[in-house]
Design a protein around this motif. Sequence first.
Motif, PDB file in Angstrom:
ATOM      1  N   VAL A  13       0.833  -1.200   0.000  1.00  0.00           N
ATOM      2  CA  VAL A  13       0.000   0.000   0.000  1.00  0.00           C
ATOM      3  C   VAL A  13       0.872   1.256   0.000  1.00  0.00           C
ATOM      4  O   VAL A  13       0.685   2.155  -0.829  1.00  0.00           O
ATOM      5  CB  VAL A  13      -0.960  -0.016   1.212  1.00  0.00           C
ATOM      6  CG1 VAL A  13      -1.744   1.292   1.277  1.00  0.00           C
ATOM      7  CG2 VAL A  13      -1.920  -1.199   1.121  1.00  0.00           C
ATOM      8  N   ASP A  14       1.835   1.344   0.923  1.00  0.00           N
ATOM      9  CA  ASP A  14       2.649   2.564   0.951  1.00  0.00           C
ATOM     10  C   ASP A  14       3.625   2.596  -0.220  1.00  0.00           C
ATOM     11  O   ASP A  14       4.000   3.671  -0.706  1.00  0.00           O
ATOM     12  CB  ASP A  14       3.368   2.746   2.299  1.00  0.00           C
ATOM     13  CG  ASP A  14       4.269   1.599   2.645  1.00  0.00           C
ATOM     14  OD1 ASP A  14       3.957   0.440   2.310  1.00  0.00           O
ATOM     15  OD2 ASP A  14       5.320   1.850   3.272  1.00  0.00           O
ATOM     16  N   ASP A  15       4.003   1.416  -0.736  1.00  0.00           N
ATOM     17  CA  ASP A  15       4.792   1.386  -1.977  1.00  0.00           C
ATOM     18  C   ASP A  15       3.992   2.010  -3.118  1.00  0.00           C
ATOM     19  O   ASP A  15       4.556   2.701  -3.979  1.00  0.00           O
ATOM     20  CB  ASP A  15       5.136  -0.054  -2.381  1.00  0.00           C
ATOM     21  CG  ASP A  15       5.898  -0.816  -1.327  1.00  0.00           C
ATOM     22  OD1 ASP A  15       5.287  -1.168  -0.307  1.00  0.00           O
ATOM     23  OD2 ASP A  15       7.103  -1.051  -1.527  1.00  0.00           O
ATOM     24  N   ALA A  16       2.672   1.735  -3.140  1.00  0.00           N
ATOM     25  CA  ALA A  16       1.822   2.295  -4.202  1.00  0.00           C
ATOM     26  C   ALA A  16       1.864   3.815  -4.149  1.00  0.00           C
ATOM     27  O   ALA A  16       2.006   4.483  -5.182  1.00  0.00           O
ATOM     28  CB  ALA A  16       0.389   1.784  -4.048  1.00  0.00           C
ATOM     29  N   GLY A  38       8.048  -9.654  -0.606  1.00  0.00           N
ATOM     30  CA  GLY A  38       7.989  -8.821   0.602  1.00  0.00           C
ATOM     31  C   GLY A  38       6.573  -8.769   1.123  1.00  0.00           C
ATOM     32  O   GLY A  38       6.090  -9.732   1.724  1.00  0.00           O
ATOM     33  N   ASN A  39       5.895  -7.675   0.815  1.00  0.00           N
ATOM     34  CA  ASN A  39       4.515  -7.544   1.292  1.00  0.00           C
ATOM     35  C   ASN A  39       3.620  -8.657   0.732  1.00  0.00           C
ATOM     36  O   ASN A  39       2.571  -8.964   1.306  1.00  0.00           O
ATOM     37  CB  ASN A  39       3.947  -6.185   0.910  1.00  0.00           C
ATOM     38  CG  ASN A  39       4.584  -5.067   1.731  1.00  0.00           C
ATOM     39  OD1 ASN A  39       4.825  -5.220   2.928  1.00  0.00           O
ATOM     40  ND2 ASN A  39       4.877  -3.956   1.080  1.00  0.00           N
ATOM     41  N   ALA A  40       4.023  -9.236  -0.386  1.00  0.00           N
ATOM     42  CA  ALA A  40       3.360 -10.416  -0.968  1.00  0.00           C
ATOM     43  C   ALA A  40       4.444 -11.129  -1.783  1.00  0.00           C
ATOM     44  O   ALA A  40       5.589 -10.669  -1.852  1.00  0.00           O
ATOM     45  CB  ALA A  40       2.187  -9.984  -1.847  1.00  0.00           C
ATOM     46  N   ALA A 162      12.220  -5.455  15.255  1.00  0.00           N
ATOM     47  CA  ALA A 162      12.966  -5.307  14.007  1.00  0.00           C
ATOM     48  C   ALA A 162      11.980  -4.931  12.904  1.00  0.00           C
ATOM     49  O   ALA A 162      10.843  -5.390  12.888  1.00  0.00           O
ATOM     50  CB  ALA A 162      13.676  -6.611  13.665  1.00  0.00           C
ATOM     51  N   GLU A 163      12.452  -4.080  12.017  1.00  0.00           N
ATOM     52  CA  GLU A 163      11.568  -3.575  10.943  1.00  0.00           C
ATOM     53  C   GLU A 163      11.425  -4.627   9.828  1.00  0.00           C
ATOM     54  O   GLU A 163      12.345  -5.414   9.569  1.00  0.00           O
ATOM     55  CB  GLU A 163      12.178  -2.259  10.417  1.00  0.00           C
ATOM     56  CG  GLU A 163      11.349  -1.548   9.374  1.00  0.00           C
ATOM     57  CD  GLU A 163      11.580  -2.073   7.980  1.00  0.00           C
ATOM     58  OE1 GLU A 163      10.654  -1.979   7.159  1.00  0.00           O
ATOM     59  OE2 GLU A 163      12.691  -2.596   7.700  1.00  0.00           O
ATOM     60  N   PHE A 164      10.306  -4.594   9.115  1.00  0.00           N
ATOM     61  CA  PHE A 164       9.950  -5.647   8.144  1.00  0.00           C
ATOM     62  C   PHE A 164      10.953  -5.781   6.988  1.00  0.00           C
ATOM     63  O   PHE A 164      11.396  -6.887   6.679  1.00  0.00           O
ATOM     64  CB  PHE A 164       8.541  -5.376   7.595  1.00  0.00           C
ATOM     65  CG  PHE A 164       8.132  -6.337   6.527  1.00  0.00           C
ATOM     66  CD1 PHE A 164       7.767  -7.635   6.847  1.00  0.00           C
ATOM     67  CD2 PHE A 164       8.128  -5.967   5.188  1.00  0.00           C
ATOM     68  CE1 PHE A 164       7.402  -8.551   5.859  1.00  0.00           C
ATOM     69  CE2 PHE A 164       7.766  -6.869   4.198  1.00  0.00           C
ATOM     70  CZ  PHE A 164       7.404  -8.157   4.536  1.00  0.00           C
ATOM     71  N   HIS A 233       5.526   5.243   5.024  1.00  0.00           N
ATOM     72  CA  HIS A 233       6.927   4.799   5.157  1.00  0.00           C
ATOM     73  C   HIS A 233       7.694   5.026   3.838  1.00  0.00           C
ATOM     74  O   HIS A 233       8.681   5.754   3.799  1.00  0.00           O
ATOM     75  CB  HIS A 233       6.972   3.308   5.496  1.00  0.00           C
ATOM     76  CG  HIS A 233       6.216   2.914   6.717  1.00  0.00           C
ATOM     77  ND1 HIS A 233       6.633   3.252   7.976  1.00  0.00           N
ATOM     78  CD2 HIS A 233       5.073   2.209   6.882  1.00  0.00           C
ATOM     79  CE1 HIS A 233       5.783   2.755   8.867  1.00  0.00           C
ATOM     80  NE2 HIS A 233       4.827   2.126   8.230  1.00  0.00           N
ATOM     81  N   ASP A 234       7.257   4.331   2.804  1.00  0.00           N
ATOM     82  CA  ASP A 234       8.027   4.340   1.551  1.00  0.00           C
ATOM     83  C   ASP A 234       8.014   5.699   0.834  1.00  0.00           C
ATOM     84  O   ASP A 234       9.036   6.091   0.253  1.00  0.00           O
ATOM     85  CB  ASP A 234       7.514   3.235   0.619  1.00  0.00           C
ATOM     86  CG  ASP A 234       7.773   1.846   1.201  1.00  0.00           C
ATOM     87  OD1 ASP A 234       8.658   1.709   2.066  1.00  0.00           O
ATOM     88  OD2 ASP A 234       7.084   0.895   0.788  1.00  0.00           O
ATOM     89  N   PRO A 235       6.888   6.441   0.857  1.00  0.00           N
ATOM     90  CA  PRO A 235       6.919   7.761   0.212  1.00  0.00           C
ATOM     91  C   PRO A 235       7.974   8.687   0.820  1.00  0.00           C
ATOM     92  O   PRO A 235       8.548   9.520   0.105  1.00  0.00           O
ATOM     93  CB  PRO A 235       5.502   8.304   0.450  1.00  0.00           C
ATOM     94  CG  PRO A 235       4.655   7.078   0.546  1.00  0.00           C
ATOM     95  CD  PRO A 235       5.512   6.059   1.247  1.00  0.00           C
TER      96      PRO A 235
END
Length: 300
Positions: A13-16, A38-40, A162-164, A233-235
């Motif tokens: 979602v945040d990658d999108a 990763g997320n999937a 720990a982060e994903f 996160h990613d943005p």
Amino acid sequence: MTVPMIIDTDPGVDDAVALMLAAASPEVQLLAVTTVFGNAGVEVTTANALRLRTLAGLGNLPVAAGAARPLVYPPPRRTDRWHGRDGLGGHADLLPEPSGPVNALGAVPLMATLLRGAVAPVTLVAIGPLTNIALLLAVHPEVKPRIGRVVIMGGNLGGAPAEFNISSDPEAAHRVLGEEDVATTLVPWNLTQRATVDGGWLAELAAAGPRCAALAGIIGQCRQQRSTPVALHDPLAVLEATVSGTLTTNPMALQVVCDHGPDRGAVQPGDGPGRPVQVACDADLTSINAMILHRLRALR
Ligand code: BDR
Ligand code: CA
């Protein structure tokens, strides 16, 4: 200033949002999107990258599939289901169907080819597990001088958990953060988790035309399903990669815990001299959320 960029991602979602932000940013010259598990699973994250290529109006921008699993050990079992089975909170159907070609080279050879041909330094933005980036640096060290900077979303410098992204492939992260010598900026979770979106932000996004409305639909569904807020996160990593200095950074030597104890995948200050990574430690997150919204709204 133009920023040639390759985004390595696991949408997500945040990658999108991050991909849409890159597409909406006039400074960014997007060369390719490469995908990673990763997320999937990587088949799903690649299909989502194709959906987002269409949604963002990126034409036939190269999209290439990369690693399906971590370098050394099987992937850890994910305990949360934040991004759902389809990587988009169970609402991938709000986006266009996956269509158009997937680059035949694959993620790592494509990155190497683009870097070899680059006339200006290229920024790599890594917003998933670091497997593809570790492979690129290991197999094609000759392209390192063509990399302007690697900007990574990952790690929690605030302690547990720990982060994903890092804990999905600690050995890859150890290589990239601890052993390589390319300029690197880390945008950690302890900062990004403060960049949460509220109802007003989402309503403004939804009102900005059909592309933004589709994106807002995905985020909105996630907000309803989760017990904690949705964070950008990613943005944040894409924004820092686009406008260098948006985030305040401090140089730090880092180590990644690669044993199989409870801290596996943690990112910690190194206990030796080590090479410094610029770690984002602070930012005006209210202004940054507004800046991200402003840029996204340009997509209409
Ligand atoms: C990171 O993990 C993923 O779930 C998100 O897409 C982001 O890249 C945050 O810890
Ligand atoms: Ca991600």
